[in-house]
Every structure is written in structure tokens, then in C-alpha cells.
Design an enzyme around this catalytic site. Structure first.
Site, PDB file in Angstrom:
ATOM      1  CD  GLU A 193      -2.498  -2.908   2.834  1.00  0.00           C
ATOM      2  OE1 GLU A 193      -3.017  -3.577   2.090  1.00  0.00           O
ATOM      3  OE2 GLU A 193      -2.200  -2.709   4.145  1.00  0.00           O
ATOM      4  CD  GLU A 377      -0.423  -5.869  -0.341  1.00  0.00           C
ATOM      5  OE1 GLU A 377      -1.250  -6.499   0.375  1.00  0.00           O
ATOM      6  OE2 GLU A 377       0.424  -5.186  -0.244  1.00  0.00           O
TER       7      GLU A 377
END
Length: 472
Positions: A193, A377
Site C-alpha cells: 500500500e 487483503e
């Protein structure tokens, strides 16, 4: 995961989701999830679970510094102990194996494995060798992320991701890890991320190192992506049989109305959340619309940088959590408009499975060179409690079932999705929210470190057992 404190609002799930559900996890017979080559696993991150923050030569990270700063983390929590995984890793591997999970995504802690001069810390390296070796013994596929936000503080002291040199130090770190862990890793992800690292860390200050400047955010992003690009050939050279990729968090933005301004606001939201990372990776350029959003914040890009960043990948990791409703801010940007009457998680995030499907299909249409995808995720926080030795996390069960159905829909629409990792294996240190928000399928009693398998984990295990039986 994306974790912006400004997104949190007080909300409760609809009452219907608290009613008992009968075996809600089992997918329909024609679901792609029944394929034995579709990996189903769970994910964690080093700072969120390991603890042992000062043991065996581990150096401070920016999250040690940030969480120790008053007012930065809810209740003053830190990751100093977390889930004590550094000492309890064998128990946690047995949990994974006992649930029948086929893959485990973890991250290595940069401050644990190198000193300030770049020399290896063998005690830290040995920890990961033992952990990965045991996972391989159990037949669990290993997905290792090199950077899940715990930058060594000594590098931040020299400018962190604002300093171009950090990208080259990251390549050194990738070189060390891929040489030392050669043969123990099935898939390497360079970054987790980068949107959060750049925007939350340097753009609005909600995450470590806590800086807030638009120009800082774009420059940090460029150096993060450059670090990724520099690491990819190193990983190929040292560990050629493993997969190489990057993990991006993506956001679905929809207009609050059919007005042209609101539609444009939703487009700009997805440019900022998605194209800011994916365009450099798969088009070799930053989206022009970023200039409209953030005029005057263009990063310094040197000759050859974009070609380095656009190195071909074996996979793309996608992290997805929620949808945001957008309206024009009356200028050249957007503002969030929280919808009423929608289901939300403990984080205040809207539950919107269709957003995952729509984004996956959109990425396939936008990027001709899109590699295979893993959902690295997906999950939700809920205020889980142990009652009579059990945790009935009914909303999470419903959440997982619906998001896995969205993945199946994307696969049937032609998107090459090869696996799904639940976030998270266990409750853990949830960044700026400390230990209050629980994302795990295993409950952690932080006072005793007792692990309790939640009902969601039981149903995942049942599905995997049924799938194995069906394949025989």
C-alpha cells in the site's frame, strides 16, 4: 490496510446481520472458489503482530517513534508487544495449519534484519528463516512483503521517503532478504500500500512519520515506486523461481448524484487512490489528472525512473475494504458524503462488495498488461468478544461470503484472480487505532496473549476441508 482516521463515523450494522446464519460461508457449487488452484490464506504484518521491538538487535522504526508520540495513536497504544508473535510464532503457524489455510502473507521488518550501516543482523534473519521453514514444512505457501510501513528510523532521520537515497537502500534490503531467504518464499511483494505510506504518512500526517504536505506526498510516492522498481531485478537475480509483485490498496468511488461535478469527483477519487499507483506500474507514467487535484506538487522524476518503475510483474496484490460516495468540492477536487442507512464495520467503513468486483473488472479493461491478481487483503473490524469460550463474529462471516462472491463474479467476467487472503489472521495493532479495532479471524486477549478461534475461522476451515474432500 488503508486506515484514515477521517473515515471513521459512528455506525452499526443492520440488525438482520446479527441474526444466526446457517453455514453461511459455503459458496455455490459453480463458484470458482472450489478450484483447488485458487489459494485461500490469511495475512499479517510485522509491526502489527511481532512485538519484541527492542530484542535481538532490532532497531527503532518510524512506527515505534510515531506510536510513542502522545496523541498519535488511540489510547497511547504501541506495537512494542502486539501479539508477541516473535516468541509465539510456532503456536501461530500451528493455528494456520490447523485451520487448513493454504497460504500465509507476512512481512519482514527492515529494522530487524539490518543495522544502520546495512550489515545483516543474523538474529533477525534467523527468526524469519525459522518461521518460513516451518511454514514450508506444513505445506503452506509463503507470500512475503518486504515493506509494510516499518521504515528504520535512522533512514527517516535522513529524510525517509523524501530522500531519493532511501530507494537505493531499499534495493540493498531486498538484495539481503532474497539472498538469505532464497527458496523459502513463493512470492515476494516489494511494497504494501504505497498510497498509505505516501499520503497518510507524508500528505496528511495520520500515519508515521506524521508529515502533512502535498508535495511531500507525491515525492514520497515517487521514491517508493522507484524503490519497488529497483528491487524487482534484484529479486529476479537472487530468487528466480519466486513470483514478484506489489500490493496496492484500491478504493471504489461513486458519485453522490448524477451531476457532472459529482461524477468528475468520483473519477478524481479513483485517480488519486488507484491510478496514482497503477498507471506508473502499467503505463509508465503518472496520471495527468493528478495535476488538477494537486497543482504544483509534481515530483522530481529523473530520466529512466519511469522505465524502472514499470518493470514487468508476475502478480499484483489488491487490498480492498470499502466504497466512498463523492461530491464535487466546488473547485477541482472532491469531498466525501457519508451515505445513510448503509451497513458499516467497526471502522465506520461501508460494506460494499460490488466495489471489489467493479474495480477488478475495470482494471482488466484499463491495463492491457495487467498481471494475475491476488486479493492480498480483505476483511473487516468488529468489536468481537469471547463469550463462554467462543467468538460469534456473524457480520464478518457475512462480509467474507459476499466479498468472495464478488471475486467469483470478477473471475467469471474474465479477471485472472488466483487467490484471496483474509485480513487478518489475528487481531493486532491497528496502526492509529491501536488495539481497539479487531480484524482477526483469531481473537487475541492482549492481557494474556490467549488465541481463540472465531466462528469465521471455523467456517473457513470447514470450507477448505470440504473442498479437499471434493477434489479427491
Amino acid at each position: 490496510m488503508e486506515n484514515d482516521a477521517s473515515a471513521v463515523i459512528d455506525a452499526k450494522p443492520p440488525q438482520s446481520l446479527t441474526d444466526p446464519l446457517t453455514d453461511p460461508f459455503t459458496p455455490p457449487a459453480d463458484s470458482s472458489l472450489w478450484r483447488t488452484n485458487f489459494l485461500l490464506g490469511a495475512a499479517t504484518a510485522s509491526y502489527q503482530i511481532e512485538g519484541a521491538a527492542t530484542e535481538d538487535g532490532r532497531l527503532p522504526s518510524i512506527w515505534d517513534t510515531f506510536s510513542a508520540t502522545p496523541g498519535k495513536v488511540l489510547a497511547g497504544d504501541t506495537g512494542a508487544l502486539a501479539c508477541d508473535h516473535y516468541h509465539r510464532w510456532e503456536e501461530d503457524v500451528n493455528l494456520l495449519a490447523g485451520l487448513g489455510l493454504e497460504a500465509y502473507r507476512l512481512s519482514t521488518a527492515w529494522p530487524r534484519v539490518m543495522d544502520e550501516n546495512g550489515a545483516p543482523n543474523h538474529k533477525g534473519l534467523d527468526f524469519y528463516k525459522r518461521l518460513l521453514g516451518r511454514l514450508k514444512e506444513k505445506g503452506i505457501s509463503t507470500f512475503v512483503t518486504l515493506y509494510h510501513w516499518d521504515l528504520p528510523q535512522h533512514l527517516e532521520d535522513r529524510g525517509g521517503w523524501l530522500n531519493r537515497d532511501t530507494a537505493y537502500r531499499f534495493a540493498d534490503y531486498a538484495d539481503l532478504m532474497s539472498r538469505e531467504l532464497h527458496g523459502l518464499v513463493d512470492a515476494w511483494a516489494t511494497l504494501n500500500e504505497p498510497w498509505c505510506s505516501a499520503y497518510l504518512g507524508y500528505g496528511n500526517g495520520h500515519h508515521a512519520p506524521g508529515l502533512a504536505n502535498g508535495r511531500f506526498a507525491t515525492q514520497a510516492m515517487h521514491h517508493l515506486l522507484l524503490a519497488h522498481g529497483l528491487a524487482i531485478p534484484v529479486l529476479h537475480a537472487n530468487d528466480p523461481r519466486s513470483l514478484k509483485g506489489l500490493v496496492a490498496n484500491v478504493g471504489r468511488g461513486t458519485p453522490n448524484s448524477e451531476s457532472a461535478g459529482d461524477r468528475r469527483a468520483a473519477e478524481l477519487y479513483e485517480v488519486q487512490h488507484n491510478a496514482w499507483i497503477l498507471d506508473p506500474l502499467f503505463k509508465g507514467e503518472y496520471p495527468q489528472d493528478l495535476v488538477e487535484l494537486w497543482p504544483g506538487t509534481e515530483p522530481l522524476v529523473l530520466e529512466g525512473d519511469m522505465q524502472t518503475i514499470a518493470a514487468p510483474l508476475d502478480f499484483l496484490g489488491i487490498n480492498y475494504y470499502f466504497r466512498t460516495s463523492l461530491a464535487s468540492d466546488g473547485a477541482h477536487g472532491f469531498r466525501d458524503v457519508p451515505l445513510e442507512g448503509v451497513e458499516r464495520t467497526q471502522m465506520g467503513w461501508e460494506v460494499y462488495p460490488d466495489g471489489l468486483r467493479d474495480l477488478l473488472i475495470g482494471f482488466k479493461e484499463t491495463y492491457a498488461n495487467l498481471p494475475p491478481i491476488y486479493i492480498t487483503e480483505n476483511g473487516m473490524a468488529s468489536n468481537d468478544e469471547v463469550v463462554d469460550g467462543r467468538v460469534e463474529d456473524t457480520q464478518r462471516i457475512s462480509f467474507l461470503k459476499r466479498h468472495l462472491a464478488a471475486v467469483d463474479q470478477a473471475i467469471k467476467a474474465g479477471v485472472d484472480v488466483r487467490g484471496y487472503f483474509l485480513w487478518s489472521l489475528m487481531d493486532n495493532f491497528e496502526w492509529a487505532f491501536g488495539y481497539e479495532r479487531r480484524f482477526g479471524i483469531v481473537h487475541i486477549d492482549y492481557a494474556t496473549q490467549k488465541r481463540t478461534i472465531k466462528r469465521s475461522a471455523e467456517l473457513v476451515a470447514k470450507f477448505l476441508k470440504d473442498r479437499n474432500a471434493r477434489a479427491q
